[in-house]
Write a protein that holds these residues in place. Structure first.
Motif, PDB file in Angstrom:
ATOM      1  N   VAL A   1       0.973  -1.162  -0.091  1.00  0.00           N
ATOM      2  CA  VAL A   1       0.009   0.040   0.032  1.00  0.00           C
ATOM      3  C   VAL A   1       0.887   1.083  -0.029  1.00  0.00           C
ATOM      4  CG1 VAL A   1      -1.602   1.307   1.464  1.00  0.00           C
ATOM      5  CG2 VAL A   1      -1.966  -1.115   1.174  1.00  0.00           C
ATOM      6  N   LYS A   2       2.030   1.213   0.572  1.00  0.00           N
ATOM      7  CA  LYS A   2       2.891   2.235   0.810  1.00  0.00           C
ATOM      8  C   LYS A   2       3.427   2.817  -0.507  1.00  0.00           C
ATOM      9  CE  LYS A   2       3.891   1.130   5.561  1.00  0.00           C
ATOM     10  NZ  LYS A   2       5.058   0.850   6.545  1.00  0.00           N
ATOM     11  N   GLY A   3       3.448   3.954  -0.816  1.00  0.00           N
ATOM     12  CA  GLY A   3       4.312   4.554  -1.887  1.00  0.00           C
ATOM     13  C   GLY A   3       3.293   5.501  -2.779  1.00  0.00           C
ATOM     14  N   ILE A   4       3.805   6.105  -3.716  1.00  0.00           N
ATOM     15  CA  ILE A   4       3.232   7.217  -4.488  1.00  0.00           C
ATOM     16  C   ILE A   4       2.051   6.419  -5.431  1.00  0.00           C
ATOM     17  CG2 ILE A   4       3.506   9.066  -6.212  1.00  0.00           C
ATOM     18  CD1 ILE A   4       6.341   9.527  -5.210  1.00  0.00           C
ATOM     19  N   GLY A   5       0.859   7.065  -5.376  1.00  0.00           N
ATOM     20  CA  GLY A   5      -0.214   6.590  -6.273  1.00  0.00           C
ATOM     21  C   GLY A   5      -0.876   5.274  -5.752  1.00  0.00           C
ATOM     22  N   GLN A   6      -1.781   4.758  -6.641  1.00  0.00           N
ATOM     23  CA  GLN A   6      -2.468   3.704  -6.355  1.00  0.00           C
ATOM     24  C   GLN A   6      -1.628   2.577  -6.406  1.00  0.00           C
ATOM     25  OE1 GLN A   6      -5.573   3.485  -5.067  1.00  0.00           O
ATOM     26  NE2 GLN A   6      -5.920   1.596  -5.255  1.00  0.00           N
ATOM     27  N   PRO A   7      -1.682   1.618  -5.355  1.00  0.00           N
ATOM     28  CA  PRO A   7      -0.807   0.375  -5.760  1.00  0.00           C
ATOM     29  C   PRO A   7      -1.341  -0.502  -6.755  1.00  0.00           C
ATOM     30  CG  PRO A   7      -2.211   0.227  -3.657  1.00  0.00           C
ATOM     31  CD  PRO A   7      -2.347   1.756  -4.223  1.00  0.00           C
ATOM     32  N   PRO A   8      -0.574  -1.135  -7.501  1.00  0.00           N
ATOM     33  CA  PRO A   8      -0.978  -2.176  -8.419  1.00  0.00           C
ATOM     34  C   PRO A   8      -2.001  -3.232  -7.952  1.00  0.00           C
ATOM     35  CG  PRO A   8       1.352  -1.718  -8.813  1.00  0.00           C
ATOM     36  CD  PRO A   8       1.033  -1.068  -7.565  1.00  0.00           C
ATOM     37  N   PRO A   9      -2.730  -3.833  -8.651  1.00  0.00           N
ATOM     38  CA  PRO A   9      -3.645  -4.944  -7.954  1.00  0.00           C
ATOM     39  C   PRO A   9      -2.965  -5.957  -7.734  1.00  0.00           C
ATOM     40  CG  PRO A   9      -4.076  -4.611 -10.534  1.00  0.00           C
ATOM     41  CD  PRO A   9      -3.316  -3.647 -10.000  1.00  0.00           C
ATOM     42  N   ILE A  10      -3.442  -6.973  -6.928  1.00  0.00           N
ATOM     43  CA  ILE A  10      -2.858  -8.060  -6.314  1.00  0.00           C
ATOM     44  C   ILE A  10      -3.922  -9.514  -6.439  1.00  0.00           C
ATOM     45  CG2 ILE A  10      -1.761  -6.587  -4.749  1.00  0.00           C
ATOM     46  CD1 ILE A  10      -3.919  -7.953  -2.440  1.00  0.00           C
ATOM     47  N   LEU A  11      -2.972 -10.528  -6.457  1.00  0.00           N
ATOM     48  CA  LEU A  11      -3.633 -11.991  -5.910  1.00  0.00           C
ATOM     49  C   LEU A  11      -3.139 -12.377  -4.763  1.00  0.00           C
ATOM     50  CD1 LEU A  11      -2.883 -13.578  -9.649  1.00  0.00           C
ATOM     51  CD2 LEU A  11      -4.832 -12.056  -9.016  1.00  0.00           C
ATOM     52  N   ILE A  12      -3.995 -13.136  -4.081  1.00  0.00           N
ATOM     53  CA  ILE A  12      -3.676 -13.767  -2.806  1.00  0.00           C
ATOM     54  C   ILE A  12      -3.105 -15.221  -3.067  1.00  0.00           C
ATOM     55  CG2 ILE A  12      -4.479 -14.923  -0.682  1.00  0.00           C
ATOM     56  CD1 ILE A  12      -6.014 -12.285  -0.382  1.00  0.00           C
ATOM     57  N   GLN A  13      -1.954 -15.363  -2.733  1.00  0.00           N
ATOM     58  CA  GLN A  13      -1.310 -16.842  -3.070  1.00  0.00           C
ATOM     59  C   GLN A  13      -1.901 -17.695  -1.697  1.00  0.00           C
ATOM     60  OE1 GLN A  13       2.780 -17.131  -3.450  1.00  0.00           O
ATOM     61  NE2 GLN A  13       2.820 -19.362  -3.324  1.00  0.00           N
ATOM     62  N   VAL A  14      -2.373 -19.006  -2.288  1.00  0.00           N
ATOM     63  CA  VAL A  14      -2.939 -19.824  -1.143  1.00  0.00           C
ATOM     64  C   VAL A  14      -2.038 -21.039  -1.399  1.00  0.00           C
ATOM     65  CG1 VAL A  14      -4.884 -21.166  -0.719  1.00  0.00           C
ATOM     66  CG2 VAL A  14      -5.237 -18.923  -1.655  1.00  0.00           C
ATOM     67  N   ASN A  15      -1.644 -21.432  -0.097  1.00  0.00           N
ATOM     68  CA  ASN A  15      -0.544 -22.816  -0.305  1.00  0.00           C
ATOM     69  C   ASN A  15      -1.887 -23.789  -0.154  1.00  0.00           C
ATOM     70  OD1 ASN A  15       0.827 -24.847   0.427  1.00  0.00           O
ATOM     71  ND2 ASN A  15       1.936 -23.911   2.297  1.00  0.00           N
ATOM     72  N   ILE A  16      -2.097 -24.128  -1.475  1.00  0.00           N
ATOM     73  CA  ILE A  16      -3.345 -25.175  -1.551  1.00  0.00           C
ATOM     74  C   ILE A  16      -2.965 -26.554  -1.462  1.00  0.00           C
ATOM     75  CG2 ILE A  16      -2.789 -25.689  -4.023  1.00  0.00           C
ATOM     76  CD1 ILE A  16      -6.209 -24.683  -2.174  1.00  0.00           C
ATOM     77  N   GLY A  17      -1.689 -26.959  -1.211  1.00  0.00           N
ATOM     78  CA  GLY A  17      -0.987 -28.163  -0.927  1.00  0.00           C
ATOM     79  C   GLY A  17      -0.699 -28.347   0.680  1.00  0.00           C
TER      80      GLY A  17
END
Length: 220
Positions: free
Chosen positions: A107-123
């Motif tokens: 979130v920190k920094g100039i401007g809108q942060p780029p979008p994200i995905l949440i990494q799931v430890n599916i195994g």
């Protein structure tokens, strides 16, 4: 660079999509270019490819300033919070948010942060990053509260001996998305599938696949 592998991957994406009545245009192929030269990336770029993935912050930062501005850089590896500043401005999509501290740093920094995905430890593998499936809802809530644009989920399944071994993990990620998605936050993207199993991932609903070796060939 020989582009035969790249064109064959695109063909295979189309074939896998057709098997489950999907459109190939609904699937983003991220060419994972870690360890590849600027020249190799330029060759693929000249073919019209724009989505590239890196898993080391320093390498991505170096390449981003040398290559065309229209490249969409995907960061697909584990990211230390203290490395966020080096790649945030050039990132199109961060695939690997797996903890609240990283979300706060993003979130920190100039401007809108780029979008994200949440990494799931599916195994449920100790050596891999990713939030445990049972805690994914909490992390989703935290990222939303921070104002991040959450676009979906990412996973790396346990390494199997055949592509079919990954199917149950891809299905589990899709089902998790179904339980966690809301109208306000539909979690539209599923980033799953690599060289060994991307066709199975497409059949199970992947909207983003991350392919390196099948595109570029074996590392030198």
């Amino acid at each position: 660079m020989d582009l035969t592998g790249y064109h064959r991957v695109i063909e295979r994406v189309g074939e896998a999509a057709a098997r489950v009545s999907r459109q190939p245009s609904d699937i983003t192929v991220v060419a994972v270019s870690k360890g590849r030269t600027v020249g190799e990336i330029e060759a693929l770029h000249s073919e019209g490819h724009r989505d590239f993935g890196e898993n080391r912050a320093g390498e991505m930062a170096e390449k981003a300033v040398q290559l065309p501005d229209d490249i969409r850089w995907h960061f697909v590896g584990s990211l230390q919070s203290n490395k966020v500043r080096s790649i945030r401005a050039s990132t199109h999509l961060l695939h690997s948010v797996d903890r609240g501290s990283l979300a706060k740093a993003w979130v920190k920094g100039i401007g809108q942060p780029p979008p994200i995905l949440i990494q799931v430890n599916i195994g449920a593998e100790e050596q891999k990053g990713g939030v445990e499936p049972e805690h994914a809802s909490d992390l989703i809530g935290e990222t939303i509260d921070l104002g991040l644009e959450l676009q979906g989920l990412m996973a790396i399944p346990p390494l199997g001996t055949i592509p079919e071994d990954s199917r149950r993990f891809f299905g589990a990620l899709r089902e998790l998305r179904g339980r966690l998605a809301t109208d306000a936050h539909p979690l539209g993207h599923l980033s799953m599938g690599m060289t060994n199993d991307f066709e199975v991932a497409i059949e199970e609903g992947a909207s983003i696949i991350r392919v390196g070796r099948a595109i570029f060939g074996s590392t030198h």
